[in-house]
Design a protein around this motif. Structure first.
Motif, PDB file in Angstrom:
ATOM      1  N   PHE A  70      25.649 -20.718  11.860  1.00  0.00           N
ATOM      2  CA  PHE A  70      25.480 -19.745  12.937  1.00  0.00           C
ATOM      3  C   PHE A  70      25.492 -20.433  14.305  1.00  0.00           C
ATOM      4  O   PHE A  70      24.815 -21.444  14.511  1.00  0.00           O
ATOM      5  CB  PHE A  70      24.153 -18.994  12.775  1.00  0.00           C
ATOM      6  CG  PHE A  70      24.231 -17.794  11.874  1.00  0.00           C
ATOM      7  CD1 PHE A  70      25.229 -17.660  10.925  1.00  0.00           C
ATOM      8  CD2 PHE A  70      23.286 -16.781  11.975  1.00  0.00           C
ATOM      9  CE1 PHE A  70      25.306 -16.552  10.090  1.00  0.00           C
ATOM     10  CE2 PHE A  70      23.334 -15.670  11.144  1.00  0.00           C
ATOM     11  CZ  PHE A  70      24.346 -15.550  10.205  1.00  0.00           C
ATOM     12  N   ARG A  79      15.895 -19.600  15.375  1.00  0.00           N
ATOM     13  CA  ARG A  79      16.910 -19.682  14.314  1.00  0.00           C
ATOM     14  C   ARG A  79      17.270 -18.321  13.716  1.00  0.00           C
ATOM     15  O   ARG A  79      18.416 -18.111  13.307  1.00  0.00           O
ATOM     16  CB  ARG A  79      16.452 -20.653  13.222  1.00  0.00           C
ATOM     17  CG  ARG A  79      15.279 -20.203  12.397  1.00  0.00           C
ATOM     18  CD  ARG A  79      14.696 -21.349  11.592  1.00  0.00           C
ATOM     19  NE  ARG A  79      14.011 -22.322  12.449  1.00  0.00           N
ATOM     20  CZ  ARG A  79      13.489 -23.459  12.024  1.00  0.00           C
ATOM     21  NH1 ARG A  79      13.560 -23.781  10.735  1.00  0.00           N
ATOM     22  NH2 ARG A  79      12.876 -24.284  12.859  1.00  0.00           N
ATOM     23  N   THR A 101      21.235 -22.098  10.185  1.00  0.00           N
ATOM     24  CA  THR A 101      20.952 -21.678  11.555  1.00  0.00           C
ATOM     25  C   THR A 101      19.770 -22.481  12.086  1.00  0.00           C
ATOM     26  O   THR A 101      18.866 -22.847  11.328  1.00  0.00           O
ATOM     27  CB  THR A 101      20.668 -20.161  11.614  1.00  0.00           C
ATOM     28  OG1 THR A 101      20.373 -19.779  12.963  1.00  0.00           O
ATOM     29  CG2 THR A 101      19.526 -19.757  10.689  1.00  0.00           C
TER      30      THR A 101
END
Length: 362
Positions: A70, A79, A101
């Motif tokens: 991501f 995150r 992420t």
């Protein structure tokens, strides 16, 4: 008096029953990561001098088809984007797609300050993350690539030119930072019911002012920062001239650009057409435009706002209630099918008309 108490207890009981029914029928589980069904691994890496902390979320090991890294949009994002990513993450994991992420610099458990970054700095950071995840998944049948939102449209084209992801997905990306700012300002003025001619005048005036401060040979005069913080002002100085047109034609790996037709932050049709031109007519480069969808591909009739803090409380409750069903119909199905290369026909979204797609704001 007894009747009054009985009445209160009756209505409290009815309210409790309604809440239980709503929760039982909602998609609340989309906002949880089930430790029993998933593998959740903390992974940190170092970019420049900062240690960045993240999480790798995987389906059962024998079901992993791909891993999406991501890349956040603008703003102070941890995150999981304050849990806003979780319905999307659960949808990806259910389709066999892992997610990595991390907290942006200075957020959550990460060091640094995201407002000190240029788009190249963000691309350098993303490239390190790619290397970390690629080392964990060396099997040729597990594809590793990027999935980013909004401002990631200036990050991913850089890093996908300078590295070798298997795929890149850009959601709601703009090609030119300056033009995107003008469109954003235009939409805000229109929402205030400003006359069209006055909108054109104000947007043009704002562009000229921005160019004097942030443009080529701009003054960088901090006295012109108005309501920006010092950090935000210097962030804009670094990134105002960002334009992905030079990188988009040279991106490595498969590329998917997804736009919501009713995007209030980015001129969706104009940028979709620019992407289509710049990516070229390649079978592994796809641009799609979802009708009645927002900047983040949510259902525009319910969730179309420029900023998260504009959502009224009941829309936030509705988002939690609907979970992944808050997304535009077929958006998540298309995304997961494209990443895993298990496509079916979605021609209605691919076949959009580009004639007269340019805006009249410059």
């Amino acid at each position: 008096m007894k009747k009054c108490f009985k009445s209160i207890w009756f209505y409290l009981g009815l309210l409790t029953l309604i809440v239980v029914i709503i929760i039982s029928r909602s998609q609340y589980s989309d906002f949880e990561l089930d430790d029993h069904a998933l593998t959740i691994i903390p992974i940190s890496f170092t970019s420049k001098t900062d240690t960045l902390s993240g999480t790798l979320v995987l389906p059962n090991q024998n079901k992993i088809k791909a891993v999406a890294i991501f890349i956040h949009g603008d703003g102070a994002q941890d995150r999981f984007a304050n849990s806003g990513y979780l319905p999307l993450i659960n949808s990806l994991v259910d389709a066999g797609i892992g997610v990595y992420t991390w907290d942006k610099p200075g957020m959550g458990e990460s060091q640094g300050n995201w407002l000190h970054q240029s788009m190249q700095d963000r691309a350098d950071e993303a490239q390190i993350a790619l290397q970390v995840i690629q080392k964990k998944f060396t099997q040729p049948n597990i594809k590793v690539g990027y999935l980013g939102f909004s401002q990631a449209g200036w990050v991913i084209p850089i890093v996908a030119t300078q590295s070798n992801p298997d795929f890149s997905v850009i959601i709601g990306g703009a090609v030119n930072w300056r033009d995107q700012g003008a469109y954003y300002h235009q939409v805000r003025l229109k929402a205030d019911n400003i006359d069209d001619n006055e909108i054109i005048r104000r947007v043009s005036e704002q562009l000229q002012q921005n160019d004097r401060v942030f443009g080529i040979n701009g003054s960088h005069d901090i006295s012109a920062q108005e309501d920006m913080s010092d950090d935000r002002f210097h962030f804009v100085i670094q990134n105002y001239l960002s334009d992905s047109s030079k990188n988009l034609p040279h991106m490595n790996g498969r590329v998917l650009a997804m736009f919501g037709e009713l995007d209030l932050n980015v001129d969706a049709l104009k940028n979709a057409c620019l992407y289509r031109t710049l990516l070229g007519n390649h079978v592994d480069k796809t641009v799609i435009l979802f009708p009645n969808a927002s900047h983040g591909l949510l259902k525009a009739p319910f969730f179309n706002y420029q900023l998260d803090n504009q959502w009224p409380w009941w829309k936030q409750v509705l988002f939690i209630y609907q979970g992944r069903d808050s997304y535009s119909p077929d958006a998540l199905n298309y995304l997961t099918a494209w990443i895993t290369e298990e496509m079916t026909t979605f021609s209605d979204y691919i076949d959009f008309e580009c004639k007269n797609s340019n805006t009249n704001i410059r």
